[in-house]
Motif scaffolding. Sequence first.
Motif, short mmCIF file in Angstrom:
data_model
loop_
_atom_site.label_atom_id
_atom_site.label_comp_id
_atom_site.label_asym_id
_atom_site.label_seq_id
_atom_site.Cartn_x
_atom_site.Cartn_y
_atom_site.Cartn_z
N MET A 49 0.82 -1.20 0.00
CA MET A 49 0.00 0.00 0.00
C MET A 49 0.86 1.26 0.00
O MET A 49 2.04 1.23 0.37
N GLN A 50 0.25 2.34 -0.42
CA GLN A 50 0.85 3.67 -0.34
C GLN A 50 -0.20 4.58 0.26
O GLN A 50 -1.31 4.68 -0.24
N VAL A 51 0.16 5.25 1.35
CA VAL A 51 -0.76 6.17 2.00
C VAL A 51 -0.48 7.58 1.53
O VAL A 51 0.62 8.09 1.68
N GLY A 52 -1.49 8.22 0.93
CA GLY A 52 -1.34 9.58 0.44
C GLY A 52 -0.75 9.65 -0.95
O GLY A 52 -0.35 8.65 -1.55
N GLY A 53 -0.74 10.86 -1.50
CA GLY A 53 -0.24 11.07 -2.85
C GLY A 53 -1.38 11.29 -3.83
O GLY A 53 -2.46 10.73 -3.66
N LEU A 54 -1.15 12.12 -4.83
CA LEU A 54 -2.19 12.44 -5.80
C LEU A 54 -2.24 11.48 -6.97
O LEU A 54 -3.21 11.47 -7.72
N THR A 55 -1.19 10.69 -7.14
CA THR A 55 -1.17 9.74 -8.26
C THR A 55 -0.81 8.35 -7.75
O THR A 55 -0.05 8.21 -6.79
N PRO A 56 -1.34 7.31 -8.38
CA PRO A 56 -1.00 5.95 -7.96
C PRO A 56 0.46 5.63 -8.28
O PRO A 56 1.03 6.18 -9.23
N PRO A 57 1.09 4.78 -7.49
CA PRO A 57 2.49 4.41 -7.74
C PRO A 57 2.63 3.66 -9.05
O PRO A 57 1.74 2.94 -9.47
N ALA A 58 3.79 3.81 -9.69
CA ALA A 58 4.04 3.14 -10.96
C ALA A 58 4.51 1.71 -10.77
O ALA A 58 4.38 0.89 -11.67
N ASP A 59 5.03 1.38 -9.60
CA ASP A 59 5.60 0.06 -9.35
C ASP A 59 5.29 -0.35 -7.92
O ASP A 59 5.55 0.40 -6.98
N TYR A 60 4.74 -1.56 -7.73
CA TYR A 60 4.40 -2.00 -6.38
C TYR A 60 5.64 -2.08 -5.48
O TYR A 60 5.53 -1.96 -4.24
N LYS A 61 6.84 -2.25 -6.05
CA LYS A 61 8.06 -2.35 -5.26
C LYS A 61 8.38 -1.04 -4.55
O LYS A 61 9.18 -1.03 -3.60
N LYS A 62 7.78 0.06 -5.01
CA LYS A 62 7.97 1.35 -4.36
C LYS A 62 6.93 1.59 -3.26
O LYS A 62 6.97 2.61 -2.58
N MET A 63 6.00 0.64 -3.12
CA MET A 63 4.97 0.74 -2.10
C MET A 63 5.42 0.00 -0.84
O MET A 63 6.38 -0.76 -0.85
N GLU A 64 4.70 0.22 0.24
CA GLU A 64 5.03 -0.43 1.52
C GLU A 64 4.40 -1.82 1.57
O GLU A 64 3.20 -1.97 1.35
N TYR A 65 5.22 -2.81 1.88
CA TYR A 65 4.70 -4.17 2.09
C TYR A 65 4.03 -4.20 3.46
O TYR A 65 4.66 -3.86 4.48
N VAL A 66 2.77 -4.60 3.52
CA VAL A 66 2.04 -4.54 4.79
C VAL A 66 1.61 -5.91 5.31
O VAL A 66 1.06 -6.00 6.41
#
Length: 239
Positions: free
Chosen positions: A175-192
Amino acid sequence: MTQRRLIKKLIVTSNLQGLSAGRFLQRTKGIATAVSANVAMVTNISPMPAAVSSMIEALELLHEGGIQMQIAQKENTQLIESKTNEILDVITSQWAPQVQTAADGDIAKVKLLGFSVKGDNSSNIAMLTGRAEESHPIINNIDTNTHQQHTLGIINSITGTRKLPADAKHTNVYMQVGGLTPPADYKKMEYVGIAQKGKFVTDFDNADIGKTVYYVAVYIDKISLKALEYSPIMTAMIN
């Protein structure tokens, strides 16, 4: 002796599953534009390209409204999902078979109309890296009714159930909390964590209230423990 001739059947695909919101809009626009420019090739196609283009424009406005205003995020997300599925059904279930009939085995015609051919990897550029063709996870529901908590429901795109595909060990959630645009790569998101039986619950702090959360579910291979397939990005607001 009677000789038999093997006839290879050309199967048209749309390659729309598993795309981010931006890539989904880009690809569907491309298909609608290509079909519109070559409508004589697929006589009597239904619905007409103009109608499908209007559906895509309406979906794009919904995305813009959700990003810019973040008002009624839950209802907006549900409406986006509904419109996305509507367009997916038209292009995949209605247009693709008509294009397959009209192309009559001619791959060049299929590609000219913006579609892809099953087994032809050159037309698969819009797919997320590592996505398997058979099935992928879908975050089909995000329950936000509990204060500062989200409960995700995750299903298999092929079976429509929470059962994992045979080659998957479990489902990771990012997941990514906040931001105006969705992340381009899940690897840049937080593993929860790992979803248990198609369900995942996460809690938030007071400081997170009002923020948008972006989620991706990933099937993990039993043997290599590497990513197999990815879900489309889903969003929900923290209340």
